[in-house]
Motif scaffolding. Structure first.
Motif, short mmCIF file in Angstrom:
data_model
loop_
_atom_site.label_atom_id
_atom_site.label_comp_id
_atom_site.label_asym_id
_atom_site.label_seq_id
_atom_site.Cartn_x
_atom_site.Cartn_y
_atom_site.Cartn_z
N HIS A 1 0.86 -1.18 0.00
CA HIS A 1 0.00 0.00 0.00
C HIS A 1 0.90 1.23 0.00
O HIS A 1 1.60 1.47 -0.96
N GLU A 2 0.91 2.00 1.09
CA GLU A 2 1.70 3.23 1.14
C GLU A 2 3.20 2.97 0.99
O GLU A 2 3.92 3.77 0.41
N HIS A 3 3.68 1.86 1.53
CA HIS A 3 5.10 1.49 1.44
C HIS A 3 5.21 0.04 0.99
O HIS A 3 4.38 -0.79 1.34
N ARG A 4 6.26 -0.27 0.22
CA ARG A 4 6.47 -1.63 -0.27
C ARG A 4 6.48 -2.59 0.92
O ARG A 4 7.22 -2.40 1.88
N THR A 5 5.62 -3.61 0.84
CA THR A 5 5.46 -4.56 1.92
C THR A 5 5.35 -5.97 1.34
O THR A 5 4.57 -6.19 0.42
N THR A 6 6.13 -6.90 1.89
CA THR A 6 6.05 -8.30 1.51
C THR A 6 6.06 -9.16 2.76
O THR A 6 6.42 -8.70 3.85
N GLY A 7 5.67 -10.42 2.59
CA GLY A 7 5.62 -11.37 3.70
C GLY A 7 4.28 -12.06 3.70
O GLY A 7 3.48 -11.92 2.76
N SER A 8 4.03 -12.83 4.74
CA SER A 8 2.75 -13.55 4.84
C SER A 8 2.20 -13.45 6.25
O SER A 8 2.93 -13.15 7.20
N ALA A 9 0.89 -13.70 6.36
CA ALA A 9 0.20 -13.66 7.65
C ALA A 9 -0.64 -14.92 7.79
O ALA A 9 -1.22 -15.40 6.81
N GLU A 10 -0.70 -15.45 9.00
CA GLU A 10 -1.49 -16.65 9.29
C GLU A 10 -2.19 -16.49 10.63
O GLU A 10 -1.61 -15.97 11.58
N ILE A 11 -3.42 -16.97 10.70
CA ILE A 11 -4.12 -17.07 11.98
C ILE A 11 -4.02 -18.52 12.42
O ILE A 11 -4.41 -19.44 11.68
N HIS A 12 -3.47 -18.74 13.62
CA HIS A 12 -3.31 -20.09 14.17
C HIS A 12 -4.26 -20.27 15.35
O HIS A 12 -4.42 -19.36 16.16
N ARG A 13 -4.88 -21.44 15.41
CA ARG A 13 -5.59 -21.85 16.63
C ARG A 13 -4.67 -22.85 17.32
O ARG A 13 -4.27 -23.86 16.75
N LEU A 14 -4.31 -22.53 18.55
CA LEU A 14 -3.42 -23.39 19.32
C LEU A 14 -4.20 -24.53 19.94
O LEU A 14 -5.43 -24.47 20.07
N ALA A 15 -3.51 -25.56 20.35
CA ALA A 15 -4.14 -26.74 20.94
C ALA A 15 -4.97 -26.38 22.16
O ALA A 15 -5.98 -27.02 22.44
N ASP A 16 -4.58 -25.32 22.88
CA ASP A 16 -5.33 -24.93 24.08
C ASP A 16 -6.50 -23.99 23.77
O ASP A 16 -7.15 -23.49 24.69
N GLY A 17 -6.76 -23.71 22.46
CA GLY A 17 -7.91 -22.89 22.08
C GLY A 17 -7.59 -21.42 21.84
O GLY A 17 -8.41 -20.69 21.29
N ARG A 18 -6.41 -20.96 22.27
CA ARG A 18 -6.03 -19.57 22.01
C ARG A 18 -5.73 -19.39 20.53
O ARG A 18 -5.49 -20.36 19.81
N HIS A 19 -5.73 -18.12 20.08
CA HIS A 19 -5.41 -17.79 18.69
C HIS A 19 -4.22 -16.84 18.64
O HIS A 19 -4.04 -16.02 19.53
N GLN A 20 -3.44 -16.98 17.56
CA GLN A 20 -2.29 -16.10 17.32
C GLN A 20 -2.28 -15.67 15.86
O GLN A 20 -2.68 -16.42 14.97
N LEU A 21 -1.79 -14.45 15.64
CA LEU A 21 -1.45 -14.00 14.30
C LEU A 21 0.04 -14.19 14.15
O LEU A 21 0.82 -13.70 14.98
N VAL A 22 0.45 -14.91 13.11
CA VAL A 22 1.86 -15.13 12.82
C VAL A 22 2.19 -14.38 11.54
O VAL A 22 1.53 -14.59 10.51
N ILE A 23 3.17 -13.51 11.60
CA ILE A 23 3.65 -12.79 10.42
C ILE A 23 5.04 -13.33 10.11
O ILE A 23 5.92 -13.32 10.96
N ARG A 24 5.18 -13.83 8.88
CA ARG A 24 6.44 -14.44 8.45
C ARG A 24 7.12 -13.57 7.39
O ARG A 24 6.46 -13.08 6.48
N ASP A 25 8.43 -13.44 7.53
CA ASP A 25 9.26 -12.76 6.53
C ASP A 25 8.76 -11.36 6.17
O ASP A 25 8.82 -10.96 5.01
N LEU A 26 8.27 -10.63 7.15
CA LEU A 26 7.80 -9.27 6.90
C LEU A 26 8.97 -8.41 6.42
O LEU A 26 10.07 -8.49 6.96
N ASN A 27 8.70 -7.61 5.42
CA ASN A 27 9.66 -6.62 4.95
C ASN A 27 8.86 -5.40 4.52
O ASN A 27 8.15 -5.43 3.51
N THR A 28 8.92 -4.35 5.32
CA THR A 28 8.24 -3.10 5.02
C THR A 28 9.10 -1.96 5.53
O THR A 28 10.13 -2.18 6.15
#
Length: 167
Positions: A62-89
């Motif tokens: 968008h405003e600045h060059r941005t690459t990488g990936s995002a994932e929503i994980h559900r953990l075994a205990d029911g909690r959730h996390q956002l995982v950002i991999r290889d972010l470059n902005t």
């Protein structure tokens, strides 16, 4: 002097590297940060049994060059996390990580859409490069959101965003 504080132009020339342990393969950085850069310790963490990826997507610029990936994980205990991999902005003033209910629109038309609907701020962006993990509050249902934005709160603009497609 106020303009310098407001725009913080030096951030365009500085990077903050983060290399947190991410589920399913430890750290994913292809190139290690320079010795002079600030970085979290790199560790490897296997995916515990019962964790699953609910949604994932690739960042677009968008405003600045941005690459990488995002994932929503559900953990075994029911909690959730956002995982950002290889972010470059770009680094910038007051960058945040937002989950939103808005679709990702490529180009300048997508820069300012994320505060038009429902959104939740997970945290300040830990670093503009690397791997990062953000806990979702227990009150947040990830099914209510369809994208993640690296949001500049000061200027109300997205640096980059990823559509979260159901896995």
């Amino acid at each position: 002097m106020l303009a310098l504080y407001w725009f913080q132009p030096w951030k365009l020339f500085t990077d903050t590297y983060v290399d947190e342990a991410v589920p399913g393969g430890g750290t994913a950085s292809a190139t290690p940060p320079p010795a002079s850069a600030s970085a979290a310790p790199a560790t490897s963490a296997p995916t515990p049994a019962g964790n699953e990826i609910l949604a994932a997507g690739e960042f677009v610029t968008h405003e600045h060059r941005t690459t990488g990936s995002a994932e929503i994980h559900r953990l075994a205990d029911g909690r959730h996390q956002l995982v950002i991999r290889d972010l470059n902005t770009s680094n910038g003033p007051d960058l945040r990580v937002w989950l939103t209910d808005q679709p990702v629109i490529r180009g300048t038309a997508g820069w300012r859409v994320f505060d038009d609907g429902a959104w939740v701020e997970l945290a300040k962006l830990k670093g503009n490069k690397g791997n990062q993990v953000y806990a979702l509050p227990a009150s947040v249902d990830p099914r209510d959101f369809r994208s993640v934005s690296i949001w500049c709160k000061r200027f109300a603009v997205s640096f980059g965003a990823a559509d979260l497609t159901v896995a």
